[in-house]
Scaffold this motif. Structure first.
Motif, PDB file in Angstrom:
ATOM      1  N   GLN A 105      -9.732  -3.155  -4.843  1.00 26.72           N
ATOM      2  CA  GLN A 105      -9.154  -2.306  -5.883  1.00 26.72           C
ATOM      3  C   GLN A 105      -9.712  -2.655  -7.251  1.00 26.72           C
ATOM      4  OE1 GLN A 105      -7.150  -3.731  -3.547  1.00 26.72           O
ATOM      5  NE2 GLN A 105      -6.887  -1.842  -2.426  1.00 26.72           N
ATOM      6  N   ALA A 106      -9.895  -3.949  -7.502  1.00 23.71           N
ATOM      7  CA  ALA A 106     -10.403  -4.340  -8.816  1.00 23.71           C
ATOM      8  C   ALA A 106     -11.820  -3.826  -9.019  1.00 23.71           C
ATOM      9  CB  ALA A 106     -10.369  -5.858  -8.959  1.00 23.71           C
ATOM     10  N   SER A 107     -12.651  -3.962  -7.990  1.00 24.83           N
ATOM     11  CA  SER A 107     -14.027  -3.490  -8.170  1.00 24.83           C
ATOM     12  C   SER A 107     -14.054  -1.968  -8.301  1.00 24.83           C
ATOM     13  CB  SER A 107     -14.912  -3.961  -7.028  1.00 24.83           C
ATOM     14  OG  SER A 107     -14.394  -3.522  -5.804  1.00 24.83           O
ATOM     15  N   ASP A 108     -13.200  -1.296  -7.529  1.00 24.30           N
ATOM     16  CA  ASP A 108     -13.120   0.169  -7.675  1.00 24.30           C
ATOM     17  C   ASP A 108     -12.734   0.570  -9.076  1.00 24.30           C
ATOM     18  OD1 ASP A 108     -11.960   1.613  -4.535  1.00 24.30           O
ATOM     19  OD2 ASP A 108     -13.922   1.027  -5.302  1.00 24.30           O
ATOM     20  N   GLU A 128      -1.190 -13.313   1.148  1.00 26.96           N
ATOM     21  CA  GLU A 128      -1.346 -12.992  -0.261  1.00 26.96           C
ATOM     22  C   GLU A 128      -0.046 -13.242  -1.022  1.00 26.96           C
ATOM     23  OE1 GLU A 128      -2.537  -9.002   0.077  1.00 26.96           O
ATOM     24  OE2 GLU A 128      -4.631  -9.477   0.490  1.00 26.96           O
ATOM     25  N   VAL A 129       1.073 -12.926  -0.383  1.00 26.30           N
ATOM     26  CA  VAL A 129       2.354 -13.192  -1.038  1.00 26.30           C
ATOM     27  C   VAL A 129       2.511 -14.687  -1.283  1.00 26.30           C
ATOM     28  CG1 VAL A 129       4.832 -13.127  -0.748  1.00 26.30           C
ATOM     29  CG2 VAL A 129       3.497 -11.172  -0.149  1.00 26.30           C
ATOM     30  N   GLY A 168      -5.845 -11.047  -4.004  1.00 27.06           N
ATOM     31  CA  GLY A 168      -5.805 -10.117  -2.890  1.00 27.06           C
ATOM     32  C   GLY A 168      -6.179  -8.695  -3.243  1.00 27.06           C
ATOM     33  N   ARG A 169      -6.758  -8.488  -4.404  1.00 25.86           N
ATOM     34  CA  ARG A 169      -7.048  -7.124  -4.822  1.00 25.86           C
ATOM     35  C   ARG A 169      -8.519  -6.951  -5.105  1.00 25.86           C
ATOM     36  NH1 ARG A 169      -3.368  -4.722  -2.893  1.00 25.86           N
ATOM     37  NH2 ARG A 169      -1.276  -4.653  -3.769  1.00 25.86           N
ATOM     38  N   TYR A 183      -6.070   3.300  -3.750  1.00 25.49           N
ATOM     39  CA  TYR A 183      -4.849   2.965  -3.023  1.00 25.49           C
ATOM     40  C   TYR A 183      -4.592   1.473  -3.120  1.00 25.49           C
ATOM     41  CZ  TYR A 183      -1.794   2.072   0.895  1.00 25.49           C
ATOM     42  OH  TYR A 183      -0.766   1.652   1.679  1.00 25.49           O
ATOM     43  N   PHE A 184      -3.354   1.109  -3.402  1.00 17.78           N
ATOM     44  CA  PHE A 184      -2.965  -0.297  -3.480  1.00 17.78           C
ATOM     45  C   PHE A 184      -2.051  -0.594  -2.300  1.00 17.78           C
ATOM     46  CE2 PHE A 184      -4.050  -2.151  -7.619  1.00 17.78           C
ATOM     47  CZ  PHE A 184      -4.715  -1.081  -8.162  1.00 17.78           C
TER      48      PHE A 184
END
Lengths: 421, 517
Positions: free
Chosen positions: B75-78, B250-251, B71-72, B242-243
């Motif tokens: 953020q991971a690519s950023d 996703e949980v 689910g990230r 931002y996360f």
């Protein structure tokens, strides 16, 4: 893949440029009548005429004061390499007088290849500094003091400033004091005796206008021929970039950036992000990368936090809002619980939870800084009884309730109709 | 039965550790989070070239990272783009608690190319003071020579100027090869609560300008939003990532990872996750709440491996339904021996008892208190909640309030006054009382109870032979026990008399529970 490596090379070059303050402001060297030229003239003349001088560079953060000072120093070092020595102090680190004298002594020792003893007392250091100033003055060597965060030196007794400026008054010394500060009234902070020894020269740095920023962006992103990248790539890249720059959307992007913060550091952050979003396969910057960078920079953290809340936490916020609407000047967790239970009794929702669970949700809200305590932690009171207040406005709360897809309709009704209840 | 085993929390690191390439084996599912982090850091910094990745394009790196971080994607690519080749502007990762910021950062540091030369990690939550922070960072960047313990003591510096100078020396030594050094500051928001915290935060956020070393990249992780760090004089802002909190799906993916019994667990989650999600969205709290519920869920199946079909699912759902209602009203449960025995013997009886779970709280006290302690607690509660002036009315010699002393004034003014008084009571909280008042109320209550008990003539009573002295004995001992358990707290002593004043910390629910003897 050749294209990938070209792209990554180009990206590395651009990133290195953006992180190097010397490159960023190097365009100033050529333009006349800027702060850079004024400062350079001032310092160069005091070196050549062997006199003392002091000047303040003032302006908001990120406008390039330190960069300009560095550029002037670099140029002067190239011209008069033997005749100057530079001492740098920072108000955040060296505002304490003993620290400051120690640091000055240390840097002087470093410059003149003397050994520095950490155990020297502050009196020893001060004596040493005064001796060095005299010696350098007799040898026609100018000492440049760069005091960053000048306003922090002006706190307390200002002993360091007084001793420096006082030492400059003697005939034998040759020193220039350059102070940098983000407070525009930094010279008003000086004591009377310090201010009288200070020549009231100030150079004001202002955030740039749109044209300046446009020129800066072109200077930073357009690649010159003759770098290590293939020539065809450079011409393609430059032509695409000029197309983007002339696009009205790009001007709109720059305008919205400048509305918030027109300083150079903000533009640099934006460009850094845009360069990082470069399309790695083709190696070109597109309008999309700029648009993405802008949208990321314009996030609203509190609205994002509000979207992350669970239903119970939203209930607590709505209860607090209702209490504020009822004009209760101060309320605490127990009053919020009373309101919560009255709502549950009136509407019989499925969201009735025990007091401990609600308190845990309350603590989550405190962690996220959406609410905070209204008093300073003076009395030894339990958390349930300390007054709290909302840190978000009712408009933000209304908007977040609308955007939240899982929000129960009851909450929305409670929020809207509270004025009539 | 045997000793009850306190179950270990399914931390998100252990839940996600199964598909981590270099993670420890699933046997160490209960490894605490810090050890996993400490393993990630040297792995991130290790120049181990044995991990060969053919075709080093961004896509495979991002995929590897995404496998470990569900689910990230954004953020991971950023992270990969903003961290990768030094020089880079400083970076701030922010988001709520338990959103995977530190984990994402440390995993990303392992995957970026070129590999960082050194990663220095300052875990600010476990460092008590600025001096410890300085020492920890410096020791990570330039490990002190093993022979000199005396010199390492000398180098512990307190002042920021010394620290920055030492940091610059250490980093200059490392950066000569041209590789990047990453400094990570985790949990930046705890610095605000330190002594002189605001100055230190300003210093940490401006390290990029103070050091002026292009090969050093600073990364900050914080659970406070960036506007918490704006100071009055401004500071250079880092780039933000931002996360957001995880969504329900996703949980579910996170909790399902590495579970030995996926079908059963997914049917359980489809029942239990959504209601609990309304209360809290934090993965660690959900995991802690779901684990005992899952064990309860599997009980009717026993050991047999059955194929899940609709009828069995419905049966399991009916079994779990009352427990779910109870679980939503608890923050955490410590299973005591008595409750474990009870549940094991009387499965049916326990379920009927749990039907009362939709009330606010159980009516029984879960721990044991002696009778005199209960009386003392109640008298403290009364002393805190009622002003001293009411004592005469409440505790007069007839053992109750006198009816014709009460005035019948139901005018609007007195109603308003009553409302404001009630609100004031809510706001102020429990009041303080001196020791003498507590003992006086205690004596009154116990004397009344003595009379009533004599009337009822219950023989199986522990106070049978001792009379009044049985309850009054060791009352100061009981008081100190209650103070130690934080039911009663000592507040500052009265300035006039100098005697100690106490305050009761129990709320009305607990007082009601205590009073049902």
């Amino acid at each position: 893949m050749a294209a990938a490596s070209v792209a990554s090379q180009a990206q590395a070059v651009l990133r290195a440029r953006l992180c190097d303050p010397g490159f960023v402001h190097s365009a100033l060297r050529s333009s006349p009548d800027t702060n850079y030229s004024k400062l350079k003239y001032l310092v160069a003349s005091s070196i050549s005429e062997a006199c003392n001088n002091s000047v303040l560079l003032l302006g908001p953060r990120g406008c390039g004061k330190a960069a300009v000072a560095d550029m002037v120093l670099e140029d002067l070092k190239k011209e008069h390499s033997d005749a100057i020595s530079v001492i740098r102090l920072n108000g955040m680190l060296h505002s304490d007088d003993n620290c400051a004298t120690k640091e000055i002594a240390r840097q002087l020792c470093l410059e003149h290849q003397l050994s520095f003893s950490k155990m020297a007392s502050s009196d020893d250091n001060t004596e040493f500094i005064i001796d060095m100033l005299r010696e350098c003055g007799l040898a026609h060597k100018t000492i440049l003091f760069i005091l960053e965060e000048f306003d922090l030196f002006a706190q307390g007794k200002q002993r360091l400033l007084y001793s420096l400026l006082d030492a400059m008054q003697s005939l034998t010394s040759q020193a220039v004091v350059i102070g940098l500060s983000c407070r525009l009234d930094a010279d008003q902070l000086l004591e009377k005796r310090v201010r009288s020894r200070f020549s009231h020269r100030k150079l004001l740095f202002v955030p740039s206008s749109l044209d300046d920023i446009q020129r800066l962006v072109e200077h930073l992103l357009i690649m010159a021929k003759g770098s290590s990248l293939p020539a065809k790539y450079i011409t393609d890249y430059n032509s695409r970039l000029t197309n983007i720059f002339s696009d009205k959307k790009f001007k709109g992007i720059l305008n919205s950036l400048m509305d918030a913060d027109a300083t150079t550091s903000n533009i640099l952050r934006f460009l850094f992000r845009a360069v990082s979003y470069m399309d790695m396969e083709s190696g070109f910057l597109s309008m999309e990368s700029f648009l993405n960078a802008l949208s990321v920079m314009q996030r609203q953290p509190k609205m994002d936090s509000l979207q992350d809340l669970s239903i119970l936490e939203l209930y607590i916020l709505v209860c607090m809002h209702r209490l504020e609407d009822k004009e209760q000047s101060s309320y605490n967790f127990t009053s919020i619980m009373k309101e919560y239970r009255s709502i549950q009794d009136a509407y019989k929702t499925s969201d009735k939870y025990a007091s401990t669970v609600c308190f845990r949700a309350f603590e989550h809200l405190l962690d996220r800084e959406l609410i905070s305590f209204g008093d300073i932690r003076g009395r030894n009171q339990a958390l349930e009884y300390r007054p709290v207040k909302l840190l978000i406005s009712s408009r933000e709360l209304a908007q977040s309730l609308k955007l939240n897809t899982t929000c129960p309709a009851v909450l929305q009704k409670l929020f809207d109709r509270e004025r009539y209840m | 039965m045997s000793q009850p085993v306190t179950p270990r929390r399914t931390t998100r690191s252990s839940a996600g550790s199964a598909s981590d390439p270099a993670s420890p084996t699933p046997q160490s599912k209960s490894m605490p989070k810090s050890t996993l982090r400490r393993q990630l850091i040297p792995a991130a910094a290790a120049a181990a070239k044995d991990e060969e990745e053919e075709g080093e394009n961004d896509r495979s790196t991002v995929d590897l990272l995404l496998e470990a971080l569900p689910g990230r994607r954004a953020q991971a690519s950023d992270l990969l783009r903003l961290l990768a080749p030094a020089p880079a502007l400083p970076l701030l990762l922010y988001g709520g608690a338990a959103t995977g910021k530190t984990r994402a950062l440390l995993l990303a540091l392992r995957h970026i190319r070129p590999r960082p030369h050194r990663v220095a990690y300052a875990a600010l939550r476990s460092l008590p003071s600025p001096r410890a922070l300085f020492a920890s960072l410096l020791s990570q960047l330039s490990p002190p020579p093993s022979s000199s313990s005396a010199s390492s003591r000398q180098r512990v510096n307190d002042k920021p100027s010394d620290f920055v100078a030492a940091l610059r020396d250490a980093l200059a030594g490392l950066c000569t090869q041209g590789d990047a050094v990453y400094l990570v500051f985790d949990n930046l928001e705890v610095v605000k609560s330190w002594d002189k915290g605001t100055q230190l935060i300003g210093l940490i956020l401006r390290l990029h300008d103070l050091l002026r070393l292009p090969q050093v990249v600073l990364v900050y992780v914080s659970s406070a939003t960036p506007d918490a760090y704006y100071s009055m004089t401004g500071s250079i802002e880092p780039n933000h990532i931002y996360f957001p909190d995880y969504t329900v799906d996703e949980v579910r993916v996170i909790l399902m990872r590495g579970h030995p019994n996926p079908k059963l667990y997914s049917s359980f989650l489809s029942v239990a996750l959504k209601p609990l999600f309304r209360v809290t969205r934090r993965v660690d709290e959900l995991g802690a709440a779901l684990e005992p519920l899952f064990r309860r869920y599997c009980e009717p199946l026993g050991d047999s491996k059955v194929v899940l079909d609709e009828s069995i699912k419905r049966r399991l759902f009916e079994h779990i339904q009352p427990h779910l209602a109870v679980a939503m009203n608890e923050t955490f449960s410590v299973p005591t021996r008595a409750s474990v025995d009870q549940c094991n013997d009387t499965g049916g009886k326990a379920s009927t008892k749990r039907q009362f779970g939709n009330r606010d709280s159980l009516t029984e006290l879960e721990f044991h208190m002696s009778v005199s302690a209960k009386y003392l607690l109640l008298s403290a509660f009364l002393a805190s909640r009622n002003p001293a002036t009411l004592d005469a009315a409440l505790f007069d010699s007839t053992g109750g309030s006198d009816n014709h002393k009460r005035k019948r004034k139901s005018s609007q003014a007195s109603m308003n006054m009553k409302d404001t008084m009630v609100e004031e009571m809510l706001m102020k909280g429990p009041g303080t009382f001196p020791l003498e008042r507590l003992l006086a109320i205690f004596q009154c209550i116990t004397s009344v109870s003595e009379d009533s008990l004599d009337d009822v003539e219950s023989s199986a009573n522990m106070m049978n032979g001792s009379g009044m002295t049985g309850l009054m004995s060791d009352v100061l001992l009981q008081l100190s026990t209650l103070c130690n358990s934080n039911f009663i707290s000592k507040s500052r002593s009265c300035p006039l008399e100098g005697s100690a004043r106490y305050r009761s910390n129990v709320d009305q629910d607990l007082a009601l529970k205590v009073s049902t003897l």
